[in-house]
Design a protein around this motif. Structure first.
Motif, PDB file in Angstrom:
ATOM      1  N   GLU A  59     -14.581  -7.361   0.284  1.00  0.00           N
ATOM      2  CA  GLU A  59     -15.301  -6.337  -0.480  1.00  0.00           C
ATOM      3  C   GLU A  59     -14.357  -5.595  -1.422  1.00  0.00           C
ATOM      4  OE1 GLU A  59     -15.401  -6.732   2.742  1.00  0.00           O
ATOM      5  OE2 GLU A  59     -17.455  -7.485   3.070  1.00  0.00           O
ATOM      6  N   GLU A  60     -13.162  -5.260  -0.943  1.00  0.00           N
ATOM      7  CA  GLU A  60     -12.203  -4.546  -1.786  1.00  0.00           C
ATOM      8  C   GLU A  60     -11.749  -5.411  -2.958  1.00  0.00           C
ATOM      9  OE1 GLU A  60     -10.037  -1.613   1.499  1.00  0.00           O
ATOM     10  OE2 GLU A  60      -9.270  -3.648   1.145  1.00  0.00           O
ATOM     11  N   TYR A 117      -6.175  -6.981   1.206  1.00  0.00           N
ATOM     12  CA  TYR A 117      -7.502  -6.645   0.705  1.00  0.00           C
ATOM     13  C   TYR A 117      -8.573  -7.355   1.526  1.00  0.00           C
ATOM     14  CZ  TYR A 117      -5.434  -4.758  -3.605  1.00  0.00           C
ATOM     15  OH  TYR A 117      -4.727  -4.024  -4.514  1.00  0.00           O
ATOM     16  N   SER A 118      -9.639  -6.638   1.814  1.00  0.00           N
ATOM     17  CA  SER A 118     -10.821  -7.291   2.374  1.00  0.00           C
ATOM     18  C   SER A 118     -11.588  -7.952   1.228  1.00  0.00           C
ATOM     19  CB  SER A 118     -11.707  -6.267   3.085  1.00  0.00           C
ATOM     20  OG  SER A 118     -12.221  -5.328   2.145  1.00  0.00           O
ATOM     21  N   ASP A 134       0.841  -1.191   0.000  1.00  0.00           N
ATOM     22  CA  ASP A 134       0.000   0.000   0.000  1.00  0.00           C
ATOM     23  C   ASP A 134       0.881   1.249   0.000  1.00  0.00           C
ATOM     24  OD1 ASP A 134      -2.170   1.661   0.106  1.00  0.00           O
ATOM     25  OD2 ASP A 134      -2.336   1.564   2.293  1.00  0.00           O
TER      26      ASP A 134
END
Length: 394
Positions: free
Chosen positions: A332-333, A329-330, A262
């Motif tokens: 959803e992501e 990452y989740s 990130d």
């Protein structure tokens, strides 16, 4: 009246100005275009004769005022201490003349399937690049090479305007292409059901509603012509041509790593400039205080008008510093990223004349990766190559 090009316009004032003119004539000093203006006499005189009038001016008690100097020698005299300006203009003119003998820019127009980078690489493979002499470029041979080697180009025009090589092309659409084998048959690129077929040349082997498999011959390269009694059949070899649409199932697979680096931007920025001359680049600054950064480059070519491109471009480089942190990452992501990639793939299919009837994407996690699988119900041309779309979607 004699016409002179290098002269001085003077204004003669004083009580004995007529006497001054007469003495000039006796001494061989010529005055041109003499005119009486109020209480003065205006005339033209050469630079050499002007300096001969010094004694006569004192004798006749006249005053001479210089109104205009029309002589290249006066121009050099004015800038006698600034020869660098004249030398600069002369050098610039010479450099512009030399630069106009070479191609310094290549521009493309009308290309969609073949990107600018792909076209530029194609020209480089054929020995054409920036910096080549204008006289050494054979536009007709370039046109022939593009037509012969780039199958999806239907029309091409190559021309030189100034020192810019311009390439304009037209490309065929996906439903206008024909997939053929070496012997001229049209073969199927997919397994599915024939939804549309129009044969222009050759003998069709399938009709609407037939099920076909990948590799089946759809249109044969042979024409069968019977005689009047339909007893003797003559065969003629031809190149099969047809428009064929097949309803089939396409699959799409994509994966991303669950853990990623990130970027966290620190807010520190640096702007620097660079000058690019042909294939060489001169940097005017260095990112000494930035460790890791993104680079945004805005480049502008220097042109004189629309036809002369100089081999010089100026780059404005913006550097944004960031620090990398490991993140994950989740669900959803990851789903949002993969669904966006799927939508982009579907969009590219539609841009290539593929009809999307229905599609479904399934996303799941496997170990340290998120994997997406898509089933797409589509109607495609028989020769459509989905791998090209997958490559452009990377």
């Amino acid at each position: 009246m004699k016409r002179i090009h290098n002269y001085i316009v003077i204004e003669i004032s004083g009580w004995e100005r007529e006497r001054f003119v007469n003495l000039c004539c006796r001494r061989g000093i010529t005055l041109y275009n003499c005119q009486c203006v109020k209480e003065t006499i205006r005339a033209r005189i050469t630079r050499q004769d002007y300096f001969k009038t010094k004694e006569l001016r004192r004798k006749c008690h006249v005053h001479i005022k210089v109104l205009k100097k029309h002589d290249i020698e006066f121009l050099f005299a004015r800038y006698r201490r600034n020869y660098s300006i004249i030398a600069g203009f002369a050098t610039a003119f010479v450099l512009m003349f030399i630069a106009s003998r070479f191609v310094w820019s290549i521009e493309f127009d009308g290309n969609y399937i073949y990107t600018d980078y792909a076209m530029l690489r194609f020209l480089n493979e054929h020995g054409i690049s920036t910096g080549d002499k204008v006289k050494s470029i054979d536009t007709e041979s370039i046109e022939k090479a593009i037509k012969d080697e780039l199958s999806q180009v239907t029309w091409v025009n190559v021309r030189i305007e100034g020192n810019i090589l311009k390439v304009s092309i037209d490309e065929s659409k996906a439903d206008e292409l024909h997939s053929t084998t070496n012997d001229g048959n049209i073969i199927s690129g997919y397994s599915g059901v024939i939804e549309y077929i129009i044969t222009r040349s050759g003998t069709p082997k399938v009709t609407v509603g037939d099920e076909v498999s990948e590799g089946d011959i759809l249109v044969e390269n042979t024409l069968y012509v019977p005689d009047d009694y339909e007893e003797n059949i003559q065969q003629f070899q031809t190149q099969a041509q047809a428009d064929i649409l097949i309803r089939t199932q396409l699959s799409w697979d994509k994966e991303i790593n669950a853990v990623y680096a990130d970027k966290i931007y620190t807010g520190r920025k640096m702007t620097t400039y660079a000058i690019s001359i042909d294939k060489y680049e001169i940097s005017l600054g260095f990112p000494r205080h930035l460790k890791e950064y993104d680079k945004v480059v805005n480049e502008g070519n220097i042109k004189i008008g629309n036809l002369i491109a100089l081999p010089v471009s100026v780059q404005k480089i913006t550097l944004n510093e960031y620090k990398e942190n490991e993140a994950e990452y989740s669900e959803e992501e990851a789903a949002a990223i993969l669904n966006e990639k799927a939508e982009r793939f579907i969009k590219h299919l539609k841009e290539n004349e593929v009809q999307i009837n229905d599609y479904h994407v399934n996303i799941e996690r496997s170990g340290d990766k998120y994997i997406a699988h898509g089933d797409i119900d589509a109607t495609v041309p028989a020769d459509f190559d989905v791998r090209k779309v997958e490559t452009s979607d990377e």
